[in-house]
Scaffold this active site. Structure first.
Site, PDB file in Angstrom:
ATOM      1  N   GLU A  92       0.839  -1.211   0.000  1.00  0.00           N
ATOM      2  CA  GLU A  92       0.000   0.000   0.000  1.00  0.00           C
ATOM      3  C   GLU A  92       0.872   1.258   0.000  1.00  0.00           C
ATOM      4  O   GLU A  92       0.563   2.240  -0.674  1.00  0.00           O
ATOM      5  CB  GLU A  92      -0.941  -0.031   1.207  1.00  0.00           C
ATOM      6  CG  GLU A  92      -1.972  -1.152   1.075  1.00  0.00           C
ATOM      7  CD  GLU A  92      -2.921  -1.216   2.247  1.00  0.00           C
ATOM      8  OE1 GLU A  92      -2.480  -1.624   3.335  1.00  0.00           O
ATOM      9  OE2 GLU A  92      -4.097  -0.864   2.103  1.00  0.00           O
ATOM     10  N   GLU A 100      -4.233  -9.728   3.936  1.00  0.00           N
ATOM     11  CA  GLU A 100      -5.281  -9.318   4.886  1.00  0.00           C
ATOM     12  C   GLU A 100      -6.398 -10.349   5.061  1.00  0.00           C
ATOM     13  O   GLU A 100      -6.897 -10.542   6.167  1.00  0.00           O
ATOM     14  CB  GLU A 100      -5.885  -7.968   4.464  1.00  0.00           C
ATOM     15  CG  GLU A 100      -5.124  -6.757   4.993  1.00  0.00           C
ATOM     16  CD  GLU A 100      -3.905  -6.372   4.179  1.00  0.00           C
ATOM     17  OE1 GLU A 100      -3.503  -7.157   3.300  1.00  0.00           O
ATOM     18  OE2 GLU A 100      -3.344  -5.291   4.411  1.00  0.00           O
TER      19      GLU A 100
HETATM   20  N1  COA Z   1       4.768  -7.993  12.103  1.00  0.00           N
HETATM   21  C1  COA Z   1       5.625  -8.207  13.127  1.00  0.00           C
HETATM   22  N2  COA Z   1       6.751  -8.963  13.008  1.00  0.00           N
HETATM   23  C2  COA Z   1       7.016  -9.490  11.805  1.00  0.00           C
HETATM   24  C3  COA Z   1       6.175  -9.289  10.688  1.00  0.00           C
HETATM   25  C4  COA Z   1       5.007  -8.494  10.869  1.00  0.00           C
HETATM   26  N3  COA Z   1       4.155  -8.236   9.859  1.00  0.00           N
HETATM   27  N4  COA Z   1       6.682  -9.952   9.633  1.00  0.00           N
HETATM   28  C5  COA Z   1       7.828 -10.526  10.078  1.00  0.00           C
HETATM   29  N5  COA Z   1       8.021 -10.260  11.375  1.00  0.00           N
HETATM   30  C6  COA Z   1       9.116 -10.702  12.249  1.00  0.00           C
HETATM   31  C7  COA Z   1       8.975 -12.168  12.598  1.00  0.00           C
HETATM   32  O1  COA Z   1       8.117 -12.320  13.720  1.00  0.00           O
HETATM   33  C8  COA Z   1      10.405 -12.545  12.892  1.00  0.00           C
HETATM   34  O2  COA Z   1      10.742 -12.113  14.196  1.00  0.00           O
HETATM   35  P1  COA Z   1      11.603 -13.098  15.169  1.00  0.00           P
HETATM   36  O3  COA Z   1      12.933 -13.234  14.462  1.00  0.00           O
HETATM   37  O4  COA Z   1      11.668 -12.357  16.451  1.00  0.00           O
HETATM   38  O5  COA Z   1      10.855 -14.376  15.242  1.00  0.00           O
HETATM   39  C9  COA Z   1      11.203 -11.683  11.922  1.00  0.00           C
HETATM   40  O6  COA Z   1      10.328 -10.624  11.512  1.00  0.00           O
HETATM   41  C10 COA Z   1      11.628 -12.437  10.676  1.00  0.00           C
HETATM   42  O7  COA Z   1      10.472 -13.024  10.083  1.00  0.00           O
HETATM   43  P2  COA Z   1      10.268 -14.606   9.867  1.00  0.00           P
HETATM   44  O8  COA Z   1       8.820 -14.897   9.913  1.00  0.00           O
HETATM   45  O9  COA Z   1      11.154 -15.390  10.792  1.00  0.00           O
HETATM   46  O10 COA Z   1      10.834 -14.735   8.390  1.00  0.00           O
HETATM   47  P3  COA Z   1      10.384 -15.846   7.347  1.00  0.00           P
HETATM   48  O11 COA Z   1      11.343 -15.735   6.206  1.00  0.00           O
HETATM   49  O12 COA Z   1      10.254 -17.187   7.980  1.00  0.00           O
HETATM   50  O13 COA Z   1       8.938 -15.386   6.851  1.00  0.00           O
HETATM   51  C11 COA Z   1       7.261 -13.851   6.101  1.00  0.00           C
HETATM   52  C12 COA Z   1       8.780 -14.136   6.231  1.00  0.00           C
HETATM   53  C13 COA Z   1       7.124 -12.450   5.502  1.00  0.00           C
HETATM   54  C14 COA Z   1       6.638 -14.893   5.179  1.00  0.00           C
HETATM   55  C15 COA Z   1       6.602 -13.941   7.490  1.00  0.00           C
HETATM   56  O14 COA Z   1       7.380 -13.172   8.391  1.00  0.00           O
HETATM   57  C16 COA Z   1       5.190 -13.413   7.499  1.00  0.00           C
HETATM   58  O15 COA Z   1       4.288 -14.096   7.040  1.00  0.00           O
HETATM   59  N6  COA Z   1       5.010 -12.215   8.055  1.00  0.00           N
HETATM   60  C17 COA Z   1       3.685 -11.619   8.229  1.00  0.00           C
HETATM   61  C18 COA Z   1       3.147 -11.041   6.939  1.00  0.00           C
HETATM   62  C19 COA Z   1       1.788 -10.438   7.202  1.00  0.00           C
HETATM   63  O16 COA Z   1       0.807 -11.138   7.344  1.00  0.00           O
HETATM   64  N7  COA Z   1       1.748  -9.104   7.312  1.00  0.00           N
HETATM   65  C20 COA Z   1       0.560  -8.381   7.736  1.00  0.00           C
HETATM   66  C21 COA Z   1      -0.172  -7.859   6.581  1.00  0.00           C
HETATM   67  S1  COA Z   1      -1.659  -7.055   7.092  1.00  0.00           S
END
Ligand code: COA
Length: 240
Positions: free
Chosen positions: A115, A135
């Site tokens: 966004e 979302e």
């Molecule tokens: N909010 C808060 N923390 C987040 C985040 C988010 N949207 N996205 C990633 N992080 C944090 C993770 O919790 C992790 O923290 P940690 O090391 O303390 O555990 C760190 O960032 C690294 O992310 P991680 O999930 O370990 O990396 P990954 O390569 O396994 O996965 C994603 C990457 C992007 C697929 C996964 O982090 C994810 O699905 N994130 C959420 C995406 C989302 O739904 N966003 C909201 C949209 S409304």
């Protein structure tokens, strides 16, 4: 403008660099980022020395992985979480900035990340970029304009598919969908964006701002009204 914790702001040779800086959280958009971005963008908007703005993400893995889920899910309700995000209208502020905004996109570009990118005027992505609107999986809809900006850029069908299915799109497909203007190797991303910014900043700021207004405001008007807007803005640029 240097006391920020989750944003880095630098100004150099007419270019304002705004960097989302929570790489350990994949630059997830939290309330502090909202507040700092609001402050930085407000200052940029009023700064005639900034001719063009580059928005980018710190670290190797993400431009922005969306709203900070830890804050989001600890709010008393999704409605309150959503209201909190709107207390400062960062998105409205971004869209009201008259200088050209260029997004440099790498890694994850999700939710609020996509966004924010769509509030920019030009989007350049690196080959590793991945775009998604997660979302639906959270039982919410985009809260930062995505339901309006995504279809305006890639069309109704592709936007609805991304939104309703939650399917992620890689850089090459994002280019085919016209979600991004260009895809470049990761190591060249910043230099390509800077070359573009340098080209843009050489032009008259007022002409840039009027051209931007004519296109962005004109898209929400009828063709007739848009042509009228173009004519009015064009007349203002003629020598009196
Ligand atoms: N909010 C808060 N923390 C987040 C985040 C988010 N949207 N996205 C990633 N992080 C944090 C993770 O919790 C992790 O923290 P940690 O090391 O303390 O555990 C760190 O960032 C690294 O992310 P991680 O999930 O370990 O990396 P990954 O390569 O396994 O996965 C994603 C990457 C992007 C697929 C996964 O982090 C994810 O699905 N994130 C959420 C995406 C989302 O739904 N966003 C909201 C949209 S409304």
């Amino acid at each position: 403008m240097s006391d920020f914790e989750v944003i880095i702001y630098q100004k150099q040779d007419g270019i304002g660099y705004v960097t989302l800086n929570r790489p350990e959280r994949l630059n997830a958009y939290n309330i502090q980022m909202r507040d700092e971005l609001y402050q930085v963008l407000g200052a940029v908007k009023d700064d005639p020395d900034v001719k063009v703005v580059i928005l980018k993400g710190a670290g190797e893995r993400a431009f922005c992985a969306g709203a900070d889920l830890s804050e989001f899910l600890t709010a008393p309700s999704p409605v309150i979480a959503r209201e909190v995000r709107w207390e400062r209208d960062v998105w409205g502020l971004m869209m009201s900035i008259t200088q050209p905004l260029i997004a440099a996109l790498h890694g994850y570009v999700l939710g609020s990340g996509i966004e924010m990118a769509l509030c920019c005027d030009i989007r350049i992505a690196s080959e590793d970029a991945q775009f998604g609107v997660p979302e639906m999986g959270l039982g919410i809809i985009p809260a930062a304009g995505g339901s309006q900006t995504i279809p305006r850029v890639i069309g109704r069908g592709h936007a609805l598919e991304m939104l309703l299915s939650g399917r992620w799109v890689k850089a090459e497909e994002a280019y085919r969908l016209k979600l991004v203007n260009q895809v470049v190797p990761r190591e060249e991303l910043l230099s390509v964006v800077e070359q573009l910014a340098n080209k843009v900043k050489a032009y008259s700021p007022i002409a840039l701002s009027y051209a931007k207004q004519a296109v962005t405001r004109g898209l929400d008007l009828s063709l007739e009204q848009g042509l009228e807007l173009e004519s009015r803005l064009g007349d203002c640029l003629l020598p009196q």
